[in-house]
Design an enzyme around this catalytic site. Structure first.
Site, PDB file in Angstrom:
ATOM      1  N   CYS B  88     -17.596  13.616   2.549  1.00  0.00           N
ATOM      2  CA  CYS B  88     -16.810  12.417   2.857  1.00  0.00           C
ATOM      3  C   CYS B  88     -15.778  12.665   3.943  1.00  0.00           C
ATOM      4  CB  CYS B  88     -16.113  11.910   1.603  1.00  0.00           C
ATOM      5  SG  CYS B  88     -17.248  11.748   0.221  1.00  0.00           S
ATOM      6  N   HIS B 356     -15.643   2.445   2.242  1.00  0.00           N
ATOM      7  CA  HIS B 356     -15.793   3.898   2.406  1.00  0.00           C
ATOM      8  C   HIS B 356     -17.194   4.254   2.923  1.00  0.00           C
ATOM      9  CE1 HIS B 356     -15.443   8.120   1.905  1.00  0.00           C
ATOM     10  NE2 HIS B 356     -15.791   8.240   0.648  1.00  0.00           N
TER      11      HIS B 356
END
Lengths: 408, 408
Positions: B88, B356
């Site tokens: 991420c 996200h």
């Protein structure tokens, strides 16, 4: 800009390693790289960051996030780390990241890792895993995979400059011979030896290497390329430690200097190239590296060029400036790129014979230059120990390219 | 070591983009980033290299080798490029590579891209794609996925320092409120508004936000975390142009200086941590960044912290030194991290509300700091325009971490 040296290298044997995961392969290469630091190194004190080149661990091992994976597995968790990817040039991208990091003055010593564990999948799933290095929309939607992409390059080369498949076998025969002298190679066997064994096993006979390569035992993959024109599927890892030149002597009296570096890209989709026999990525990377080094192709004593398919060694031998466009095939046939030629190429057996664990290949090329420049390449050592070497590692259909020029 | 500035940023709206591929999203962000260069920029002349952060395009788009893909798609093929991956934090890894490249003096201006196209897969395959950020052998073999990993952290935090799920809702409510003021956010709605709409649609009533969050419309995902504790699945891209400080003024009179940078790792496997409420990766990255900047947490006016799950905003607000260990939850409840608090966090809505798209998140955080430091954040602008901002972007279960400290 700080100057950067290679102070050690190490690698596993390339080939099938059914008993080892990717991280196990990295550990094995790591232990050898430590051992190869002439004056020793305190890893926990000196290694300040880590860069890992790995192409598709996501598909081969259901695993990404290889930065912290490797730092943990090697017992150096905590230090900065991330993964780089540029298809078959993934570990050259890691070398580039490590090079920038040391050249910036941010870190004095970094570790660069290349790894790929490929033999977890069957052939069709491996072909699919490799295919993500091509353009999914514009290449793969036509049904083509990598042997086909390079076959198109070979066809255009023959069409433009002459030559045929028989000529290309010079590369296969040379690289298998070189690989037969390399204890780390996946195939440590000359074509003659493979032909002899096949003859015994199958009760047939071959006149010579070409007779074997022309037989059913070397089936067509994508015209004109046959099985022995293609690099194999492999597991393996390779590692290099890079150091700021100011402190290299603490680790070795013979650091290998990175005197030239360049990278470049071309269109990802082969369909969008004007000429399939050339790559803007390669040209740009080569020119940048020569410019930085301030030298010209005549000065290069040895090169490792990305022979994922036999034709590519020819294309790259021209792009790096060893031979004029269209003259690479003839030069190879004259033996100029053999171990004792004036421009030895792929002395370790190349991708074809040494093996091609995709993410490890770029560093493995540097590993061979290291051995040759130090005069430590054993049976395949070039007699007059070379002074300057070059690596050219490309991604996919040469859509990305990385060149390093190295000197001891 | 050359100093490095951010001279422009741009991003797509985050959310579902069924009509756009990854490369289309990059193009959209690119056009905005060009537009945002105050004094204009000649892209073909100035941009010398490109770094792309993208986590798992291999699984989401059957596509890797994003370096040449992006250079081709943006019409700047030829220039150096490669992809970085750190789960991420993939685009923070790209920022790190770009930072090193400019700091080394190798290139004057580079482009850093973050992108992820996630909505191509159904929920179970998306969960699987995300899971490769955890340790396949030591984490995933237990059956756990990411909500479970962060749920364990939440449980240990509550056990050690007190607090409960109700307290955590401060984060959800705050970030949804902030997101309601951000036209680029995936969910531009406060929890009150969502509750009101749900009540109308379902013919129920809610006393207040907590009553809604306690209802069947916020189902348990992994105890104690419920749906609204988790960041969504998103498509999106974000871009930053980095420049050597010596020439930044050619592009803008208000360059954003990178005054601090740090990265670090912890064990990939959560099982191997001594304390689930802390991450060595975060601590190391934060300490390096503060040390380089020569400042302390008191000096930071605004921060974007990786709230992939509500608990993580709390953990990171302590790790970056805003609050003592165990005091982050109480500080959030007091409103200290709200838009008008003394330590505003995730003013753009955070991962929870802004969205996200994994590979784009790191640069999107920098995008928000850019707007806030310039006083251009619109309805969510902090009244007293902040001077120094911080981003903390982590990979997986905070096994890798990247921190930037930025000043105008």
């Amino acid at each position: 800009m700080e100057k950067v040296d290679v102070i050690s290298v190490g690698m596993t044997k390339f080939g099938k390693h059914p008993d080892k995961t990717g991280r196990d392969l990295v550990l094995e290469a790591f232990l050898e790289t430590i051992k190869n630091v002439d004056k020793g190194i305190n890893i926990k004190k000196e290694i300040k960051a880590l860069f890992v080149g790995d192409f598709t661990p996501t598909l081969y091992e259901h695993q990404a996030h290889y930065g912290p994976l490797v730092t943990e597995w090697l017992g150096i968790q905590g230090i900065p780390a991330f993964r780089t990817e540029s298809a078959c040039a993934s570990s050259s991208a890691a070398l580039a990241a490590g090079y920038f990091a040391v050249a910036s003055g941010m870190y004095d010593v970094v570790m660069v890792v290349g790894v790929e564990k490929m033999t977890t999948l069957d052939t069709s799933r491996t072909t699919d895993a490799l295919s993500v290095a091509a353009d999914d929309i514009f290449d793969l939607n036509t049904g083509i995979t990598f042997p086909g992409l390079f076959a198109l390059m070979a066809q255009e080369y023959f069409h433009k400059y002459g030559g045929n498949w028989e000529d290309l076998q010079t590369i296969t025969i040379k690289n298998h011979y070189n690989g037969s002298l390399n204890p780390k190679a996946q195939f440590q066997e000359s074509i003659s030896s493979i032909a002899r064994k096949t003859a015994l096993k199958k009760g047939v006979s071959f006149k010579d290497d070409m007779d074997f390569l022309n037989s059913q035992f070397n089936p067509l993959v994508a015209y004109p390329l046959r099985l022995y024109d293609c690099a194999p599927i492999s597991d393996g890892a390779a590692i290099a430690f890079l150091s700021n030149s100011k402190i290299s002597k603490r680790f070795t009296d013979k650091p290998m200097h990175i005197i030239g570096f360049g990278m470049g890209t071309d269109t990802l989709a082969l369909a969008n190239r004007h000429d399939l026999t050339t790559s803007v990525a390669v040209i740009n990377s080569v020119q940048s590296a020569y410019k930085m080094a301030g030298i010209w192709p005549e000065k290069i004593d040895i090169a490792q060029l990305h022979d994922c398919f036999s034709i590519n060694e020819i294309l790259l031998s021209e792009e790096v400036g060893f031979f004029k466009k269209g003259c690479g095939l003839a030069a190879a046939k004259e033996g100029r790129t053999s171990l004792n030629g004036d421009k030895p190429i792929n002395t370790d057996g190349g991708l074809k014979s040494k093996g091609h664990p995709v993410g490890a290949t770029g560093i493995a090329m540097m590993h061979e230059i290291w051995l040759q420049l130090r005069g430590e390449a054993g049976k395949r050592q070039i007699k007059q120990v070379p002074k300057i070497g070059l690596t050219c590692n490309v991604g996919g259909s040469s859509a990305s390219s990385f060149v390093f020029i190295l000197e001891i």
